[in-house]
Design a protein around this motif. Structure first.
Motif, mmCIF file in Angstrom:
data_model
loop_
_atom_site.group_PDB
_atom_site.id
_atom_site.type_symbol
_atom_site.label_atom_id
_atom_site.label_comp_id
_atom_site.label_asym_id
_atom_site.label_seq_id
_atom_site.Cartn_x
_atom_site.Cartn_y
_atom_site.Cartn_z
ATOM 1 N N ARG A 43 39.068 25.727 40.697
ATOM 2 C CA ARG A 43 39.652 24.462 41.185
ATOM 3 C C ARG A 43 41.071 24.660 41.691
ATOM 4 O O ARG A 43 41.445 24.140 42.741
ATOM 5 C CB ARG A 43 39.676 23.418 40.049
ATOM 6 N N GLU A 44 41.879 25.410 40.935
ATOM 7 C CA GLU A 44 43.277 25.614 41.312
ATOM 8 C C GLU A 44 43.411 26.468 42.578
ATOM 9 O O GLU A 44 44.285 26.236 43.395
ATOM 10 C CB GLU A 44 44.072 26.226 40.156
ATOM 11 N N VAL A 45 42.551 27.469 42.712
ATOM 12 C CA VAL A 45 42.566 28.281 43.938
ATOM 13 C C VAL A 45 42.217 27.396 45.128
ATOM 14 O O VAL A 45 42.894 27.425 46.164
ATOM 15 C CB VAL A 45 41.596 29.482 43.834
ATOM 16 N N ALA A 46 41.167 26.580 44.988
ATOM 17 C CA ALA A 46 40.748 25.705 46.094
ATOM 18 C C ALA A 46 41.838 24.692 46.442
ATOM 19 O O ALA A 46 42.071 24.395 47.611
ATOM 20 C CB ALA A 46 39.453 24.987 45.722
ATOM 21 N N ARG A 47 42.517 24.163 45.420
ATOM 22 C CA ARG A 47 43.530 23.129 45.648
ATOM 23 C C ARG A 47 44.817 23.705 46.221
ATOM 24 O O ARG A 47 45.374 23.182 47.173
ATOM 25 C CB ARG A 47 43.819 22.416 44.317
ATOM 26 N N ARG A 48 45.282 24.815 45.621
ATOM 27 C CA ARG A 48 46.595 25.352 45.990
ATOM 28 C C ARG A 48 46.540 26.432 47.061
ATOM 29 O O ARG A 48 47.524 26.662 47.761
ATOM 30 C CB ARG A 48 47.288 25.903 44.738
ATOM 31 N N HIS A 49 45.411 27.121 47.156
ATOM 32 C CA HIS A 49 45.309 28.257 48.085
ATOM 33 C C HIS A 49 43.943 28.250 48.771
ATOM 34 O O HIS A 49 43.150 29.183 48.606
ATOM 35 C CB HIS A 49 45.536 29.575 47.334
ATOM 36 N N PRO A 50 43.660 27.197 49.552
ATOM 37 C CA PRO A 50 42.323 27.085 50.160
ATOM 38 C C PRO A 50 41.985 28.214 51.120
ATOM 39 O O PRO A 50 40.813 28.417 51.448
ATOM 40 C CB PRO A 50 42.377 25.734 50.889
ATOM 41 N N GLN A 51 42.997 28.970 51.560
ATOM 42 C CA GLN A 51 42.743 30.087 52.470
ATOM 43 C C GLN A 51 42.142 31.300 51.745
ATOM 44 O O GLN A 51 41.610 32.202 52.382
ATOM 45 C CB GLN A 51 44.050 30.503 53.183
ATOM 46 N N VAL A 52 42.228 31.309 50.407
ATOM 47 C CA VAL A 52 41.708 32.445 49.629
ATOM 48 C C VAL A 52 40.193 32.298 49.464
ATOM 49 O O VAL A 52 39.697 31.239 49.078
ATOM 50 C CB VAL A 52 42.392 32.522 48.245
ATOM 51 N N GLN A 53 39.477 33.373 49.769
ATOM 52 C CA GLN A 53 38.032 33.373 49.555
ATOM 53 C C GLN A 53 37.768 33.591 48.074
ATOM 54 O O GLN A 53 38.168 34.613 47.509
ATOM 55 C CB GLN A 53 37.362 34.462 50.396
ATOM 56 N N TRP A 54 37.096 32.629 47.432
ATOM 57 C CA TRP A 54 36.828 32.650 45.989
ATOM 58 C C TRP A 54 35.351 32.938 45.752
ATOM 59 O O TRP A 54 34.482 32.340 46.393
ATOM 60 C CB TRP A 54 37.201 31.285 45.403
ATOM 61 N N TRP A 55 35.070 33.844 44.824
ATOM 62 C CA TRP A 55 33.675 34.187 44.502
ATOM 63 C C TRP A 55 33.548 34.362 43.005
ATOM 64 O O TRP A 55 34.237 35.204 42.417
ATOM 65 C CB TRP A 55 33.276 35.467 45.233
ATOM 66 N N CYS A 56 32.690 33.564 42.401
ATOM 67 C CA CYS A 56 32.463 33.643 40.958
ATOM 68 C C CYS A 56 30.952 33.681 40.723
ATOM 69 O O CYS A 56 30.319 32.644 40.502
ATOM 70 C CB CYS A 56 33.111 32.442 40.262
ATOM 71 N N PRO A 57 30.357 34.873 40.779
ATOM 72 C CA PRO A 57 28.898 34.981 40.691
ATOM 73 C C PRO A 57 28.390 34.924 39.248
ATOM 74 O O PRO A 57 29.115 35.257 38.306
ATOM 75 C CB PRO A 57 28.624 36.363 41.290
ATOM 76 N N GLN A 58 27.134 34.509 39.106
ATOM 77 C CA GLN A 58 26.442 34.656 37.820
ATOM 78 C C GLN A 58 26.019 36.119 37.724
ATOM 79 O O GLN A 58 25.276 36.605 38.581
ATOM 80 C CB GLN A 58 25.217 33.737 37.752
ATOM 81 N N LEU A 59 26.500 36.820 36.721
ATOM 82 C CA LEU A 59 26.207 38.243 36.592
ATOM 83 C C LEU A 59 24.888 38.461 35.852
ATOM 84 O O LEU A 59 24.633 37.801 34.840
ATOM 85 C CB LEU A 59 27.341 38.945 35.836
ATOM 86 N N PRO A 60 24.069 39.376 36.335
ATOM 87 C CA PRO A 60 22.832 39.692 35.612
ATOM 88 C C PRO A 60 23.143 40.416 34.299
ATOM 89 O O PRO A 60 24.222 40.997 34.152
ATOM 90 C CB PRO A 60 22.075 40.597 36.590
ATOM 91 N N PRO A 61 22.224 40.392 33.340
ATOM 92 C CA PRO A 61 22.480 41.045 32.053
ATOM 93 C C PRO A 61 22.679 42.558 32.147
ATOM 94 O O PRO A 61 23.401 43.146 31.355
ATOM 95 C CB PRO A 61 21.228 40.725 31.219
ATOM 96 N N SER A 62 22.036 43.198 33.129
ATOM 97 C CA SER A 62 22.170 44.649 33.286
ATOM 98 C C SER A 62 23.546 44.989 33.854
ATOM 99 O O SER A 62 23.891 44.540 34.951
ATOM 100 C CB SER A 62 21.100 45.178 34.242
ATOM 101 N N PRO A 63 24.355 45.769 33.121
ATOM 102 C CA PRO A 63 25.668 46.153 33.642
ATOM 103 C C PRO A 63 25.582 46.884 34.983
ATOM 104 O O PRO A 63 26.398 46.641 35.875
ATOM 105 C CB PRO A 63 26.240 47.057 32.544
#
Length: 194
Positions: free
Chosen positions: A26-46
């Motif tokens: 939320r803070e990245v989107a609000r304060r730095h919308p130019q930054v590409q944000w990626w927060c993936p769901q990670l699979p259990p296998s490392p």
């Protein structure tokens, strides 16, 4: 140079729905919308998790790239930073997850959705071992927020893992860094986004 691309890697049994991931997104989107944000769901296998993350970041400019990781995600973030040479923010990072998660082999529930199950297979412990690195090559690329009150991981082990890195050591606190909002300004400053 301020970062232009930012990935967030969650911890064991966690997800992009974690309080820290949501707040930071939320803070990245609000304060730095130019930054590409990626927060993936990670699979259990490392191995699968790191293959997915490194593939997803492969076209990102290294100088403008950073990765944030919490707990097991901090271990993963270290692997990413050591592999591609980008900056990393570590939030109570796991230091030896192969040792610590060996006792969690078997059926697990997702923290943010207790109805969702996944299987942590014995071979995943070996996959974690394969992702280990020696001393970090460029300590100046790292900023760690470590709580002495972490009830899951030992703060002494965490700080010893990152000699020469910038470390914000919290008196008290907890594993989830429930007051993370207070530390966001330091995180953004490290990323050149203040």
């Amino acid at each position: 140079m301020p970062i232009t691309h930012l990935a967030y890697l969650h911890g064991f049994r966690s997800s992009p729905r974690s309080a820290k991931a949501q707040l930071m997104g939320r803070e990245v989107a609000r304060r730095h919308p130019q930054v590409q944000w990626w927060c993936p769901q990670l699979p259990p296998s490392p191995r699968a998790a790191m293959d997915m993350v490194l593939r997803g970041m492969s076209q990102w400019p290294v100088a403008g790239t950073a990765v944030v990781g919490s707990s097991l995600g901090g271990f993963y973030a270290t692997h990413v930073a050591e592999t591609i040479g980008c900056r990393a923010v570590l939030l109570n990072p796991a230091v030896d997850p192969a040792r610590d998660l060996a006792r969690h082999v078997g059926d697990q529930t997702a923290f943010h959705a207790p109805g969702e199950h996944f299987y942590f297979a014995p071979e995943f412990v070996h996959e974690l071992r394969a992702l280990e690195h020696g001393p970090v090559r460029r300590p100046e690329n790292y900023f760690a927020v470590i709580a002495k009150g972490d009830e899951v991981l030992d703060w002494r082990e965490m700080t010893a893992r990152y000699p020469g890195a910038r470390i914000k050591l919290l008196e008290g606190g907890d594993h989830g860094i429930s007051d993370f909002e207070r530390h966001l300004p330091d995180v953004f400053r490290f990323l050149g986004l203040d």
